[in-house]
Design a protein around this motif. Structure first.
Motif, PDB file in Angstrom:
ATOM      1  N   GLU A  25     -78.789  16.624   1.045  1.00  0.00           N
ATOM      2  CA  GLU A  25     -77.970  15.556   1.446  1.00  0.00           C
ATOM      3  C   GLU A  25     -78.980  14.757   2.432  1.00  0.00           C
ATOM      4  N   GLY A  26     -79.496  13.660   2.077  1.00  0.00           N
ATOM      5  CA  GLY A  26     -80.342  13.024   2.982  1.00  0.00           C
ATOM      6  C   GLY A  26     -81.627  13.735   3.154  1.00  0.00           C
ATOM      7  N   ASP A  27     -81.659  13.959   4.581  1.00  0.00           N
ATOM      8  CA  ASP A  27     -83.082  15.148   5.022  1.00  0.00           C
ATOM      9  C   ASP A  27     -82.478  16.473   5.208  1.00  0.00           C
ATOM     10  N   LYS A  28     -81.246  16.874   4.920  1.00  0.00           N
ATOM     11  CA  LYS A  28     -80.607  18.134   5.139  1.00  0.00           C
ATOM     12  C   LYS A  28     -80.793  18.937   4.022  1.00  0.00           C
ATOM     13  N   LEU A  29     -80.926  20.186   4.342  1.00  0.00           N
ATOM     14  CA  LEU A  29     -80.787  21.243   3.292  1.00  0.00           C
ATOM     15  C   LEU A  29     -79.478  22.123   3.503  1.00  0.00           C
ATOM     16  N   LEU A  30     -78.417  22.010   2.797  1.00  0.00           N
ATOM     17  CA  LEU A  30     -77.038  22.587   3.132  1.00  0.00           C
ATOM     18  C   LEU A  30     -76.906  23.828   2.476  1.00  0.00           C
ATOM     19  N   HIS A  31     -76.325  24.779   3.141  1.00  0.00           N
ATOM     20  CA  HIS A  31     -75.455  25.979   2.489  1.00  0.00           C
ATOM     21  C   HIS A  31     -73.948  25.634   2.325  1.00  0.00           C
ATOM     22  N   VAL A  32     -73.773  25.189   1.313  1.00  0.00           N
ATOM     23  CA  VAL A  32     -72.306  24.582   1.019  1.00  0.00           C
ATOM     24  C   VAL A  32     -71.768  25.218  -0.358  1.00  0.00           C
ATOM     25  N   ASP A  33     -70.562  25.234  -0.865  1.00  0.00           N
ATOM     26  CA  ASP A  33     -70.350  25.395  -2.040  1.00  0.00           C
ATOM     27  C   ASP A  33     -70.402  24.234  -2.837  1.00  0.00           C
ATOM     28  N   SER A  34     -71.399  24.335  -3.931  1.00  0.00           N
ATOM     29  CA  SER A  34     -71.595  23.222  -4.925  1.00  0.00           C
ATOM     30  C   SER A  34     -72.374  24.048  -6.200  1.00  0.00           C
ATOM     31  N   LYS A  35     -72.396  23.299  -7.311  1.00  0.00           N
ATOM     32  CA  LYS A  35     -73.341  23.527  -8.430  1.00  0.00           C
ATOM     33  C   LYS A  35     -74.975  23.433  -7.977  1.00  0.00           C
ATOM     34  N   GLU A  36     -74.936  22.251  -7.289  1.00  0.00           N
ATOM     35  CA  GLU A  36     -76.427  22.058  -6.866  1.00  0.00           C
ATOM     36  C   GLU A  36     -76.887  23.111  -6.209  1.00  0.00           C
ATOM     37  N   TYR A  68     -67.123  32.784  -9.029  1.00  0.00           N
ATOM     38  CA  TYR A  68     -68.020  32.452  -7.715  1.00  0.00           C
ATOM     39  C   TYR A  68     -67.324  32.638  -6.498  1.00  0.00           C
ATOM     40  N   LEU A  69     -67.846  33.279  -5.587  1.00  0.00           N
ATOM     41  CA  LEU A  69     -67.322  33.519  -4.239  1.00  0.00           C
ATOM     42  C   LEU A  69     -67.585  32.544  -3.324  1.00  0.00           C
ATOM     43  N   ASN A  70     -66.571  31.612  -2.994  1.00  0.00           N
ATOM     44  CA  ASN A  70     -66.821  30.521  -2.262  1.00  0.00           C
ATOM     45  C   ASN A  70     -66.844  30.982  -0.469  1.00  0.00           C
ATOM     46  N   LEU A  71     -67.416  30.211   0.090  1.00  0.00           N
ATOM     47  CA  LEU A  71     -67.408  30.665   1.836  1.00  0.00           C
ATOM     48  C   LEU A  71     -66.039  30.772   2.545  1.00  0.00           C
ATOM     49  N   ASN A  72     -65.142  30.515   1.819  1.00  0.00           N
ATOM     50  CA  ASN A  72     -63.859  30.866   2.294  1.00  0.00           C
ATOM     51  C   ASN A  72     -63.445  32.376   1.933  1.00  0.00           C
ATOM     52  N   MET A  73     -64.372  32.969   1.040  1.00  0.00           N
ATOM     53  CA  MET A  73     -64.274  34.307   0.816  1.00  0.00           C
ATOM     54  C   MET A  73     -63.026  34.430  -0.456  1.00  0.00           C
ATOM     55  N   ARG A  74     -63.127  33.366  -1.142  1.00  0.00           N
ATOM     56  CA  ARG A  74     -61.765  33.518  -2.208  1.00  0.00           C
ATOM     57  C   ARG A  74     -62.812  33.245  -3.924  1.00  0.00           C
ATOM     58  N   SER A  75     -62.264  33.874  -4.564  1.00  0.00           N
ATOM     59  CA  SER A  75     -62.961  33.919  -5.947  1.00  0.00           C
ATOM     60  C   SER A  75     -62.597  32.510  -6.661  1.00  0.00           C
ATOM     61  N   MET A  76     -63.561  31.779  -7.256  1.00  0.00           N
ATOM     62  CA  MET A  76     -63.042  30.813  -8.051  1.00  0.00           C
ATOM     63  C   MET A  76     -63.811  30.606  -9.413  1.00  0.00           C
ATOM     64  N   ASP A  77     -63.207  29.753 -10.344  1.00  0.00           N
ATOM     65  CA  ASP A  77     -64.268  29.552 -11.671  1.00  0.00           C
ATOM     66  C   ASP A  77     -65.397  28.817 -11.287  1.00  0.00           C
ATOM     67  N   TYR A  78     -66.669  29.270 -11.669  1.00  0.00           N
ATOM     68  CA  TYR A  78     -67.685  28.307 -11.315  1.00  0.00           C
ATOM     69  C   TYR A  78     -67.465  26.983 -11.677  1.00  0.00           C
ATOM     70  N   GLU A  79     -66.919  26.608 -12.950  1.00  0.00           N
ATOM     71  CA  GLU A  79     -66.936  25.323 -13.482  1.00  0.00           C
ATOM     72  C   GLU A  79     -66.282  24.503 -12.590  1.00  0.00           C
ATOM     73  N   LYS A  80     -65.314  25.025 -11.652  1.00  0.00           N
ATOM     74  CA  LYS A  80     -64.422  24.236 -10.668  1.00  0.00           C
ATOM     75  C   LYS A  80     -65.295  23.765  -9.529  1.00  0.00           C
ATOM     76  N   LEU A  81     -66.623  24.174  -9.466  1.00  0.00           N
ATOM     77  CA  LEU A  81     -67.227  23.970  -8.275  1.00  0.00           C
ATOM     78  C   LEU A  81     -67.603  22.525  -8.398  1.00  0.00           C
ATOM     79  N   GLU A  82     -67.698  21.716  -7.070  1.00  0.00           N
ATOM     80  CA  GLU A  82     -68.265  20.412  -7.253  1.00  0.00           C
ATOM     81  C   GLU A  82     -69.680  20.343  -7.486  1.00  0.00           C
ATOM     82  N   GLU A  83     -70.313  19.150  -8.014  1.00  0.00           N
ATOM     83  CA  GLU A  83     -71.638  19.226  -8.322  1.00  0.00           C
ATOM     84  C   GLU A  83     -72.360  19.111  -7.048  1.00  0.00           C
TER      85      GLU A  83
END
Length: 497
Positions: free
Chosen positions: A415-426, A482-497
């Motif tokens: 995002e811009g000049d940042k490299l982020l650890h976030v829950d996203s497909k990217e 997929y295990l998100n950063l809130n420690m919750r399992s979710m379907d990978y396809e439901k991740l934001e891009e």
């Protein structure tokens, strides 16, 4: 007039930091749950005002003033965490990030210190405003009487009532929830409990029910990369030549074109990659982390090695500690090759994990001073440096009965000049490939491209195959949870891009 403005700005600053860490509360102010959002803001505002009065009373005594200063500094650290997450990662705080903080070390913290300049300045400003406000209230507002005594205790009493309400009356989240003026405290409490459970795996060495199908490959080597985006690798079509050596080896590799990580941070993704635990079980069945690839290799007679240029982290080190041979090496990633050269001289079957620093933030710090970046930015240059290290490893293993499995723990979102650890497909798209030495038997040598979506947790049954074992009939995460950063399992396809 200015003296009265500072306390108001202090309250606003605290609530702003609170909303930065819980952005959904702010977003819901214009939605269907706006009344609940208003209630949350009001409750935390009341607790913070009570906290100010409590410390103002402590300020009136020369002995208790020290306690007040400590409480204020701790609260300011809480605010520092909120602002750091917002300005560095553009997200709120969560349990996954708490684990990362608890497992970080001095070297890692120092390498990322440049990111905290602005949050650090805001921290100092907030500390000054907070102490000024408490001192102002002490001199001009607060006195020792019953009314202020009751107000001063609200921030301590309310969390207990929130707990009772959440447990016995209304429980939306399915578990206890204790609101506190130190609103990140619950995340750290959860993270500490998770660490305790993970450390228990060291005490539980399982017995595997395994069937040997054929002789395994002599040297099974797993290289765990760090924060490497496949989008920035020429191996995967990137326009800049960032992986020239690996590109030359494609005819000798199985390349997974659409590989994704099981989580967005190292401390979640690596245990998921190396064990049979499923993302659905991570919060509740930490004991299953003992069913990991190190213990498996030990049981079937492979000599196990863990060699790392990453300083130890509790969750990962709990698995690494089960290796028969362990070594953490100081220096840039190229220092790992001589260690590998020593190991492969041993005349036995070996399972070797190489855990490298790769492109870990700050990527500029991952490059030797003599490294020629050839016009690339630090991130792309760190990928090219990793490719240089891979070339040395390929040369070392070329004329051997060795297989190299390479995968990055996770990617990053730009995002811009940042490299982020976030829950996203990217940020889940990672390199994942297998390279074969010249003496690997033909039964194992399957090259080409696999275009299917596959998670890097597939490494577990893949290693079983290369050790000559019958792989499990069903891959543990075929549904791509997929295990998100809130420690919750979710379907990978439901991740934001």
């Amino acid at each position: 007039m200015l003296k009265k403005i500072v306390p108001i700005l202090t309250i606003i600053s605290y609530l702003t930091a609170f909303l930065l860490s819980f952005p959904y509360i702010f977003d819901n102010l214009s939605g269907a749950e706006k009344l609940e959002s208003i209630r949350n803001i009001f409750e935390y505002g009341i607790m913070f005002c009570s906290f100010l009065v409590f410390n103002a009373l402590l300020f009136k005594n020369k002995y208790t003033v020290i306690i007040a200063v400590i409480l204020c500094l701790l609260l300011s650290i809480n605010v520092l965490i909120s602002t750091s997450c917002f300005f560095i990662y553009d997200s709120g705080f969560n349990v996954g990030m708490a684990i990362s903080i608890l497992e970080s070390n001095v070297n890692e913290a120092m390498s990322m210190s440049y990111m905290f300049i602005l949050p650090g300045i805001l921290f100092i400003v907030f500390v000054g405003m907070l102490l000024y406000t408490v001192n102002y209230l002490k001199k001009n507002v607060v006195t020792f009487n019953f009314k202020f005594g009751v107000i001063a205790l609200i921030w301590l009493i309310l969390p207990f009532f929130f707990f009772l309400k959440h447990r016995y009356i209304s429980n939306k989240g399915g578990g206890k929830m204790i609101k506190s003026v130190y609103y990140h405290l619950s995340d750290f409490n959860t993270a500490l409990k998770i660490q305790e459970d993970i450390n228990m795996i060291k005490k539980n060495v399982p017995v595997f029910n395994l069937k040997k199908e054929q002789p395994g490959i002599e040297n099974v080597i797993l290289i765990i990369g760090e924060s490497e985006r496949k989008q920035n690798m020429s191996l995967y079509g990137y326009s800049k030549k960032t992986t020239p050596y690996t590109d030359q080896e494609t005819g000798n590799m199985m390349i997974y074109d659409h590989a994704v990580s099981p989580a967005g941070i190292t401390n979640l993704s690596v245990p998921l990659m190396l064990s049979s635990i499923h993302p659905d079980e991570f919060r509740y069945r930490y004991d299953k982390l003992s069913y990991n690839i190190i213990n498996l290799a030990n049981q079937i007679g492979y000599n196990s090695f863990w060699i790392s240029t990453q300083a130890s982290a509790r969750g990962i080190t709990a698995i690494a500690s089960m290796s028969k041979n362990k070594k953490w090496v100081n220096g840039y990633d190229e220092v790992i090759t001589p260690e590998l050269q020593k190991v492969i001289q041993k005349n036995d079957n070996k399972f070797i994990v190489l855990h490298i620093m790769g492109s870990h933030p700050n990527p500029c710090s991952r490059l030797p001073e003599t490294w020629n970046s050839e016009g690339l930015d630090c991130y792309d240059s760190s990928i090219k440096y990793t490719d240089h290290v891979m070339n040395d490893i390929f040369k070392t293993l070329k004329n051997t009965n060795s297989v190299v499995i390479y995968a990055s723990d996770h990617g990053l979102k730009i995002e811009g000049d940042k490299l982020l650890h976030v829950d996203s497909k990217e940020s889940t798209q990672v390199p994942f490939f297998v390279w074969f030495g010249d003496k690997v038997p033909s039964v194992y040598r399957i090259t080409g491209h696999d275009p299917k979506l596959i998670q890097t947790t597939y490494i577990y049954p893949l290693i079983m195959k290369y050790m000559g074992l019958e792989p499990p009939k069903h891959y543990k995460n075929e549904e791509n949870k997929y295990l998100n950063l809130n420690m919750r399992s979710m379907d990978y396809e439901k991740l934001e891009e």
